[in-house]
Design a protein around this motif. Structure first.
Motif, PDB file in Angstrom:
ATOM      1  N   VAL A  28       0.867  -1.172   0.000  1.00 43.62           N
ATOM      2  CA  VAL A  28       0.000   0.000   0.000  1.00 43.62           C
ATOM      3  C   VAL A  28       0.902   1.220   0.000  1.00 43.62           C
ATOM      4  N   ASN A  29       0.741   2.061  -0.992  1.00 44.13           N
ATOM      5  CA  ASN A  29       1.522   3.296  -1.054  1.00 44.13           C
ATOM      6  C   ASN A  29       0.989   4.264  -0.009  1.00 44.13           C
ATOM      7  N   VAL A  30       1.881   4.768   0.836  1.00 42.83           N
ATOM      8  CA  VAL A  30       1.485   5.724   1.858  1.00 42.83           C
ATOM      9  C   VAL A  30       2.215   7.058   1.725  1.00 42.83           C
ATOM     10  N   LEU A  31       3.182   7.118   0.823  1.00 40.98           N
ATOM     11  CA  LEU A  31       3.928   8.352   0.581  1.00 40.98           C
ATOM     12  C   LEU A  31       4.491   8.272  -0.823  1.00 40.98           C
ATOM     13  N   PHE A  32       4.468   9.367  -1.535  1.00 39.28           N
ATOM     14  CA  PHE A  32       4.952   9.381  -2.907  1.00 39.28           C
ATOM     15  C   PHE A  32       6.338  10.011  -2.950  1.00 39.28           C
ATOM     16  N   GLY A  33       7.240   9.359  -3.643  1.00 38.15           N
ATOM     17  CA  GLY A  33       8.593   9.874  -3.793  1.00 38.15           C
ATOM     18  C   GLY A  33       9.597   8.968  -3.119  1.00 38.15           C
ATOM     19  N   PHE A  34      10.840   9.215  -3.396  1.00 41.22           N
ATOM     20  CA  PHE A  34      11.905   8.362  -2.882  1.00 41.22           C
ATOM     21  C   PHE A  34      13.013   9.203  -2.261  1.00 41.22           C
ATOM     22  N   VAL A  35      13.694   8.604  -1.325  1.00 45.75           N
ATOM     23  CA  VAL A  35      14.871   9.195  -0.700  1.00 45.75           C
ATOM     24  C   VAL A  35      16.078   8.566  -1.393  1.00 45.75           C
ATOM     25  N   PRO A  36      17.050   9.356  -1.796  1.00 45.73           N
ATOM     26  CA  PRO A  36      18.236   8.779  -2.439  1.00 45.73           C
ATOM     27  C   PRO A  36      18.927   7.766  -1.522  1.00 45.73           C
ATOM     28  N   GLU A  37      19.489   6.742  -2.134  1.00 35.96           N
ATOM     29  CA  GLU A  37      20.161   5.695  -1.366  1.00 35.96           C
ATOM     30  C   GLU A  37      21.253   6.269  -0.464  1.00 35.96           C
ATOM     31  N   SER A  38      21.872   7.339  -0.896  1.00 40.54           N
ATOM     32  CA  SER A  38      22.930   7.954  -0.090  1.00 40.54           C
ATOM     33  C   SER A  38      22.397   8.552   1.219  1.00 40.54           C
ATOM     34  N   ASP A  39      21.073   8.727   1.321  1.00 43.91           N
ATOM     35  CA  ASP A  39      20.462   9.291   2.530  1.00 43.91           C
ATOM     36  C   ASP A  39      19.768   8.259   3.410  1.00 43.91           C
ATOM     37  N   PHE A  40      19.934   6.967   3.107  1.00 42.02           N
ATOM     38  CA  PHE A  40      19.264   5.920   3.881  1.00 42.02           C
ATOM     39  C   PHE A  40      19.563   6.026   5.370  1.00 42.02           C
ATOM     40  N   GLU A  41      20.818   6.213   5.715  1.00 41.44           N
ATOM     41  CA  GLU A  41      21.190   6.237   7.135  1.00 41.44           C
ATOM     42  C   GLU A  41      20.470   7.359   7.870  1.00 41.44           C
ATOM     43  N   ARG A  42      20.292   8.492   7.224  1.00 42.31           N
ATOM     44  CA  ARG A  42      19.575   9.612   7.842  1.00 42.31           C
ATOM     45  C   ARG A  42      18.075   9.380   7.858  1.00 42.31           C
ATOM     46  N   ALA A  43      17.561   8.661   6.860  1.00 40.89           N
ATOM     47  CA  ALA A  43      16.119   8.450   6.741  1.00 40.89           C
ATOM     48  C   ALA A  43      15.593   7.395   7.709  1.00 40.89           C
ATOM     49  N   ALA A  44      16.377   6.375   7.991  1.00 35.00           N
ATOM     50  CA  ALA A  44      15.903   5.254   8.816  1.00 35.00           C
ATOM     51  C   ALA A  44      15.360   5.699  10.176  1.00 35.00           C
ATOM     52  N   PRO A  45      16.064   6.563  10.937  1.00 32.79           N
ATOM     53  CA  PRO A  45      15.499   6.971  12.228  1.00 32.79           C
ATOM     54  C   PRO A  45      14.236   7.817  12.077  1.00 32.79           C
ATOM     55  N   LEU A  46      14.116   8.534  10.977  1.00 36.33           N
ATOM     56  CA  LEU A  46      12.902   9.320  10.741  1.00 36.33           C
ATOM     57  C   LEU A  46      11.706   8.400  10.513  1.00 36.33           C
ATOM     58  N   LEU A  47      11.937   7.318   9.765  1.00 32.10           N
ATOM     59  CA  LEU A  47      10.873   6.338   9.552  1.00 32.10           C
ATOM     60  C   LEU A  47      10.475   5.687  10.869  1.00 32.10           C
ATOM     61  N   ALA A  48      11.465   5.320  11.663  1.00 31.01           N
ATOM     62  CA  ALA A  48      11.193   4.686  12.951  1.00 31.01           C
ATOM     63  C   ALA A  48      10.379   5.620  13.851  1.00 31.01           C
ATOM     64  N   ALA A  49      10.725   6.896  13.880  1.00 30.66           N
ATOM     65  CA  ALA A  49      10.000   7.859  14.710  1.00 30.66           C
ATOM     66  C   ALA A  49       8.563   8.030  14.234  1.00 30.66           C
ATOM     67  N   ALA A  50       8.364   8.079  12.921  1.00 29.77           N
ATOM     68  CA  ALA A  50       7.013   8.243  12.372  1.00 29.77           C
ATOM     69  C   ALA A  50       6.130   7.061  12.738  1.00 29.77           C
ATOM     70  N   THR A  51       6.657   5.861  12.620  1.00 26.96           N
ATOM     71  CA  THR A  51       5.836   4.692  12.930  1.00 26.96           C
ATOM     72  C   THR A  51       5.650   4.501  14.426  1.00 26.96           C
ATOM     73  N   ALA A  52       6.608   4.950  15.220  1.00 27.80           N
ATOM     74  CA  ALA A  52       6.472   4.828  16.670  1.00 27.80           C
ATOM     75  C   ALA A  52       5.305   5.657  17.183  1.00 27.80           C
ATOM     76  N   GLU A  53       5.001   6.755  16.523  1.00 31.08           N
ATOM     77  CA  GLU A  53       3.903   7.600  16.989  1.00 31.08           C
ATOM     78  C   GLU A  53       2.570   7.246  16.334  1.00 31.08           C
ATOM     79  N   THR A  54       2.568   6.275  15.438  1.00 33.18           N
ATOM     80  CA  THR A  54       1.346   5.862  14.761  1.00 33.18           C
ATOM     81  C   THR A  54       0.934   4.494  15.282  1.00 33.18           C
ATOM     82  N   PRO A  55      -0.222   4.401  15.928  1.00 30.73           N
ATOM     83  CA  PRO A  55      -0.627   3.112  16.492  1.00 30.73           C
ATOM     84  C   PRO A  55      -0.887   2.051  15.417  1.00 30.73           C
ATOM     85  N   VAL A  56      -0.710   0.801  15.797  1.00 29.62           N
ATOM     86  CA  VAL A  56      -1.084  -0.332  14.964  1.00 29.62           C
ATOM     87  C   VAL A  56      -2.580  -0.203  14.678  1.00 29.62           C
ATOM     88  N   PHE A  57      -3.009  -0.546  13.461  1.00 33.60           N
ATOM     89  CA  PHE A  57      -4.433  -0.474  13.141  1.00 33.60           C
ATOM     90  C   PHE A  57      -4.822  -1.583  12.180  1.00 33.60           C
TER      91      PHE A  57
END
Length: 174
Positions: A28-57
């Motif tokens: 299921v697409n929930v966001l449009f666009g991509f983060v460059p592979e060179s930014d993965f390390e910076r993006a991973a904690p942002l993803l973790a933080a976003a999902t941590a504040e969103t309850p399971v549903f």
């Protein structure tokens, strides 16, 4: 993306209509666009933080819809039949952290792509006859951060590799 973690009845429809079936798993697409592979390390904690504040549903996937493009239409299954609010919350949490990942449309529409066609009415009707409604627990964020992925998608990162206890076999990861 919210990716399906179990065998799914929509595979036959995707096999018939989705030219990208070997490139992208059901999701299921929930966001449009991509983060460059060179930014993965910076993006991973942002993803973790976003999902941590969103309850399971629990999502209910029901209803075949279409997006019209210039040369074809995308036929998709609607994951919001059980309610749009949890998807909107997840989208908002991700959008806050990835403001450059904005789709071409103003209104966010989570969707599970079934295929592409020049005959949207016929393909939509065919998909609707093949697919029954289903529910799934949305519990994990799987993110193709750089796109599109190669044959072995190194751009896919997940917060976990299996459903949490009690999630059941019909889980969907977010």
């Amino acid at each position: 993306m919210a990716k399906t973690t179990t065998p799914w009845t929509g595979r036959s429809a995707r096999r018939d209509y989705d030219p990208q079936i070997h490139r992208w798993p059901p999701h299921v697409n929930v966001l449009f666009g991509f983060v460059p592979e060179s930014d993965f390390e910076r993006a991973a904690p942002l993803l973790a933080a976003a999902t941590a504040e969103t309850p399971v549903f629990t999502a209910r996937l029901d209803g075949v819809r279409t997006f019209r493009h210039r040369a074809y239409s995308t036929v998709w299954l609607d994951p919001t039949a059980g309610g749009k609010a949890p998807w909107a919350d997840l989208h908002s949490a991700l959008q806050q952290r990835f403001p450059r990942c904005r789709g071409p449309a103003k209104n966010f529409a989570p969707h599970l792509s079934l295929g592409r066609t020049r005959d949207a009415q016929r393909v939509s009707a065919d998909c609707a006859t093949r697919l029954d409604a289903m529910t799934a627990t949305v519990w994990e964020l799987g993110a193709p951060l750089a796109g599109p992925p190669r044959a072995d998608p190194p751009g896919t990162r997940s917060r976990a590799s299996s459903p949490p206890p009690g999630a059941g076999s019909d889980s969907v990861s977010r």
